[in-house]
Design a protein around this motif. Structure first.
Motif, PDB file in Angstrom:
ATOM      1  N   VAL B 206       0.831  -1.206   0.000  1.00  0.00           N
ATOM      2  CA  VAL B 206       0.000   0.000   0.000  1.00  0.00           C
ATOM      3  C   VAL B 206       0.867   1.257   0.000  1.00  0.00           C
ATOM      4  CG1 VAL B 206      -1.792   1.268   1.252  1.00  0.00           C
ATOM      5  CG2 VAL B 206      -1.748  -1.234   1.328  1.00  0.00           C
ATOM      6  N   LYS B 207       0.493   2.169  -0.903  1.00  0.00           N
ATOM      7  CA  LYS B 207       1.135   3.491  -0.891  1.00  0.00           C
ATOM      8  C   LYS B 207       0.100   4.512  -0.442  1.00  0.00           C
ATOM      9  CE  LYS B 207       5.057   3.919  -3.950  1.00  0.00           C
ATOM     10  NZ  LYS B 207       5.583   4.507  -5.152  1.00  0.00           N
ATOM     11  N   ALA B 208       0.520   5.407   0.440  1.00  0.00           N
ATOM     12  CA  ALA B 208      -0.406   6.424   0.930  1.00  0.00           C
ATOM     13  C   ALA B 208      -0.361   7.643   0.022  1.00  0.00           C
ATOM     14  CB  ALA B 208      -0.035   6.826   2.347  1.00  0.00           C
ATOM     15  N   VAL B 209      -1.481   8.371   0.004  1.00  0.00           N
ATOM     16  CA  VAL B 209      -1.495   9.647  -0.719  1.00  0.00           C
ATOM     17  C   VAL B 209      -0.505  10.574  -0.004  1.00  0.00           C
ATOM     18  CG1 VAL B 209      -2.914  11.676  -1.247  1.00  0.00           C
ATOM     19  CG2 VAL B 209      -3.886   9.366  -1.430  1.00  0.00           C
ATOM     20  N   PRO B 210       0.352  11.254  -0.760  1.00  0.00           N
ATOM     21  CA  PRO B 210       1.323  12.146  -0.103  1.00  0.00           C
ATOM     22  C   PRO B 210       0.626  13.122   0.849  1.00  0.00           C
ATOM     23  CG  PRO B 210       1.811  11.943  -2.438  1.00  0.00           C
ATOM     24  CD  PRO B 210       0.499  11.257  -2.221  1.00  0.00           C
ATOM     25  N   GLY B 211       1.214  13.282   2.020  1.00  0.00           N
ATOM     26  CA  GLY B 211       0.658  14.216   3.000  1.00  0.00           C
ATOM     27  C   GLY B 211      -0.336  13.584   3.956  1.00  0.00           C
ATOM     28  N   THR B 212      -0.675  12.322   3.705  1.00  0.00           N
ATOM     29  CA  THR B 212      -1.638  11.637   4.591  1.00  0.00           C
ATOM     30  C   THR B 212      -0.992  11.336   5.948  1.00  0.00           C
ATOM     31  OG1 THR B 212      -2.600  10.574   2.661  1.00  0.00           O
ATOM     32  CG2 THR B 212      -3.119   9.591   4.794  1.00  0.00           C
ATOM     33  N   ASP B 213      -1.786  11.428   7.003  1.00  0.00           N
ATOM     34  CA  ASP B 213      -1.322  11.024   8.336  1.00  0.00           C
ATOM     35  C   ASP B 213      -1.225   9.490   8.327  1.00  0.00           C
ATOM     36  OD1 ASP B 213      -1.027  10.198  10.934  1.00  0.00           O
ATOM     37  OD2 ASP B 213      -2.508  11.595  11.772  1.00  0.00           O
ATOM     38  N   LYS B 214      -0.005   8.989   8.306  1.00  0.00           N
ATOM     39  CA  LYS B 214       0.181   7.540   8.087  1.00  0.00           C
ATOM     40  C   LYS B 214      -0.283   6.716   9.280  1.00  0.00           C
ATOM     41  CE  LYS B 214       3.568   8.077   4.541  1.00  0.00           C
ATOM     42  NZ  LYS B 214       4.976   8.252   4.219  1.00  0.00           N
ATOM     43  N   ALA B 215      -0.107   7.255  10.477  1.00  0.00           N
ATOM     44  CA  ALA B 215      -0.564   6.511  11.656  1.00  0.00           C
ATOM     45  C   ALA B 215      -2.085   6.364  11.605  1.00  0.00           C
ATOM     46  CB  ALA B 215      -0.134   7.239  12.921  1.00  0.00           C
TER      47      ALA B 215
END
Lengths: 231, 374
Positions: B206-215
């Motif tokens: 999984v790749k997160a959208v840039p700037g997303t709060d990953k926690a």
């Protein structure tokens, strides 16, 4: 003349396991500035022990030892190297030069111990070697020198920092008669011309003429009477 | 200070050679063992570290990458529906059997990824390209293992678990810690090679959208997608490393060997520096008689040890350079990053000065009156 070293009622007892071996028995002895004292006696008479005590290398078991007017018998161990550095130059029977250093560096090492470094140390080293006639050997290694030359380097090293007393242990024992005379003449000059107190422990009867006083030791005592040397 | 330490050190050339050999031996041993440890550590998790994704979704309680268990690929759609997810790809890493041309079998690890996104795909591709893996049966292997797999050129046909596999390219330097070569292929091919059902996967990357709060995204994924673990890539990487390096004991063995190298180094250097000191003990006695404080003599001995350390280290690094270079084509990589080289320099200094302490103890108890004894 004032005493460069003064020894009063000094005893020395070595302890080996349960045994106590007395070596010096209440020795009184003075070395005046400007005189050469020859300390003679048979092996085991205590000459070298007395020399070591005067040189602050060994501690007396009891009694008083004054070097340049300062009582050193009760000084803590850590202060004795400082007394040696400031006041006493040593000359050893086996020369004890540093074989990996050049003649000049051997003298510079002694100067370095006394805080004299850099170009000042080099200049002083050259001057001292000149004084003993070995300026030309500045860059030579001890292994390239004769026995007499080595002892002259040892004399130059002992003179570094201008100590008031020179203590020499059998300085001519490893030399031929010519070199021996040469070294003793130097000792005499140090005393007579430069005002130093010089003590020479020796078995060598060839050097008698160079002493101002001859002190005989026997069984850990100064043998009476103290003889006046011929010279 | 006149160069007493330097001269004493080089005066006896044979002893100097022994001292330097001891240091070089110890340092090269430490470099090799530490480098192997580092190489192994990096290798165990290289697939995870190179994936470049934020999260690995794995079946519950998966301890490390080689232990992935199958779960339904329908979870992929739950992941993709989660706000903050930029991309999600099914992924497979599983052991399979490769048939060599001589009829033998060789275990391999099939790595199945999405060749359209390239996520989790091969790196250091030196022949062919990743797009070639879109074709059916296409696989890519590493040159390090080509001989082991019997591969000599692109286009050759092999079998993986009874299915046809065609080599379309080579990577270079992608090692597997287990020495079981990685074989990169498309997810679809990997499903077949690994005998997974058509609707199963082992991992979801999984790749997160840039700037997303990953926690927050991790927590959201854990809520939405049931019966799986959502691990950050770094967490899964460290779990894999810890398993292989410590749980199996492999890393501990290498570390112990490095420690032994250090001990051998200290002993060898201590012995030679002690012998050098004893050679010059009369000179140290003379220095003490002349009035040199102990600290002056310590300085000479420590300087001697320091010079030996620097010279020994330089020689050892020269040797290590060739050892590290030779390891690139071998089965086990020895890593020597500059940080490790700097660390080993200080370790060498410490080793030599510690060794010098043995000599210093001898000099401390030296009686200066020895100079008057014949």
């Amino acid at each position: 003349m004032s005493a460069a070293i003064s020894v009063r009622d000094v005893t020395k007892v070595y302890v080996e396991g349960p045994n106590e071996i007395p070596v010096l028995h209440g020795v009184d002895f003075d070395v005046e500035q400007g005189e050469v004292v020859l300390l003679m006696g048979p092996s085991g008479s205590g000459k070298t022990t007395l020399l070591s005590i005067m040189g602050c290398i060994l501690r007396a078991t009891s009694g008083s030892v004054q070097v340049a007017g300062r009582e050193v018998a009760n000084l803590p161990e850590r202060e004795l190297p400082g007394v040696r550095l400031k006041n006493i130059g040593f000359i050893f029977q086996g020369f004890n030069l540093f074989p990996t250093l050049t003649v000049g560096e051997n003298v510079e090492l002694a100067l370095d111990l006394k805080g004299i470094r850099g170009s000042k140390a080099k200049d002083e080293s050259r001057r001292l070697l000149e004084q003993v006639g070995l300026a030309a050997k500045y860059d030579a290694f001890p292994s390239d020198l004769s026995g007499g030359q080595k002892q002259r380097v040892a004399v130059a090293r002992a003179l570094s920092g201008s100590p008031g007393v020179i203590l020499a242990d059998e300085p001519t024992a490893a030399l031929d008669s010519h070199s021996g005379r040469n070294v003793m003449e130097m000792m005499r000059d140090l005393a007579h011309k430069h005002g130093r107190g010089v003590v020479v422990v020796t078995h060598d009867s060839r050097v008698l003429e160079f002493g101002d006083r001859i002190v005989h030791m026997e069984d850990g005592r100064i043998a009476e009477p103290v003889a006046e040397a011929a010279a | 200070m006149p160069p007493l330490a330097q001269r004493n050190l080089i005066h006896d050339k044979v002893r100097l050679a022994v001292t330097l050999t001891g240091i070089v031996f110890a340092v090269v041993l430490i470099v090799v063992e530490m480098g192997l440890f580092l190489g192994f550590t990096v290798t165990t998790s290289s697939i995870i570290d190179k994936s470049g994704v934020d999260f690995w979704i794995v079946s519950k309680h998966t301890p490390y990458i080689e232990q992935g268990a199958a779960f339904s690929e329908r979870k992929l759609y739950q992941v993709l529906a989660t706000p903050g997810v930029a991309s999600a790809d099914k992924y497979i890493v599983r052991f399979a059997q490769w048939k060599t041309p001589n009829g033998g079998e060789q275990s391999v690890q099939v790595v199945g990824f999405n060749p359209y996104t390239g996520i989790g795909g091969p790196w250091n591709v030196v022949q062919g390209n990743v797009e070639d893996l879109k074709t059916p049966d296409a696989v890519m292997v590493d040159k390090l293992y080509a001989k082991k797999l019997g591969v000599t050129r692109v286009g050759e046909i092999f079998e993986i678990d009874g299915r046809r596999a065609r080599v379309v390219g080579f990577t270079n330097g992608i090692r597997a810690f287990t020495t079981t070569p990685y074989v990169f292929t498309s997810f679809k091919n990997a499903q077949a090679f690994a005998r997974l059902q058509a609707d199963q996967t082992l991992f979801i990357l999984v790749k997160a959208v840039p700037g997303t709060d990953k926690a927050a995204l991790q927590s959201e994924l854990e809520t939405r997608v049931r019966d799986v673990d959502v691990l950050t890539a770094s967490k899964f990487s460290s779990m894999t490393r810890i398993y292989w390096m410590f749980t199996t004991g492999a890393g501990v063995a290498v570390l112990i060997a490095a420690l032994l190298g250090l001990v051998v180094g200290v002993v060898v250097v201590a012995q030679t520096i002690y012998a050098t000191t004893m050679d010059h003990i009369r000179e140290y006695g003379t220095l003490k008689a002349m009035g040199a404080p102990n600290s002056y003599i310590y300085r000479v001995i420590i300087t001697q040890a320091g010079i030996a350390a620097v010279a020994g280290y330089a020689l050892a690094m020269f040797v290590s350079f060739f050892v590290v270079r030779a390891s690139r084509t071998g089965g086990a990589a020895i890593f020597l990053p500059w940080q490790m080289a700097v660390g080993i320099f200080f370790l060498t200094l410490l080793m030599c000065t510690t060794a010098a302490v043995v000599s210093i103890n001898k000099v401390t108890s030296l009686d200066p009156a020895m100079v008057f004894r014949g």
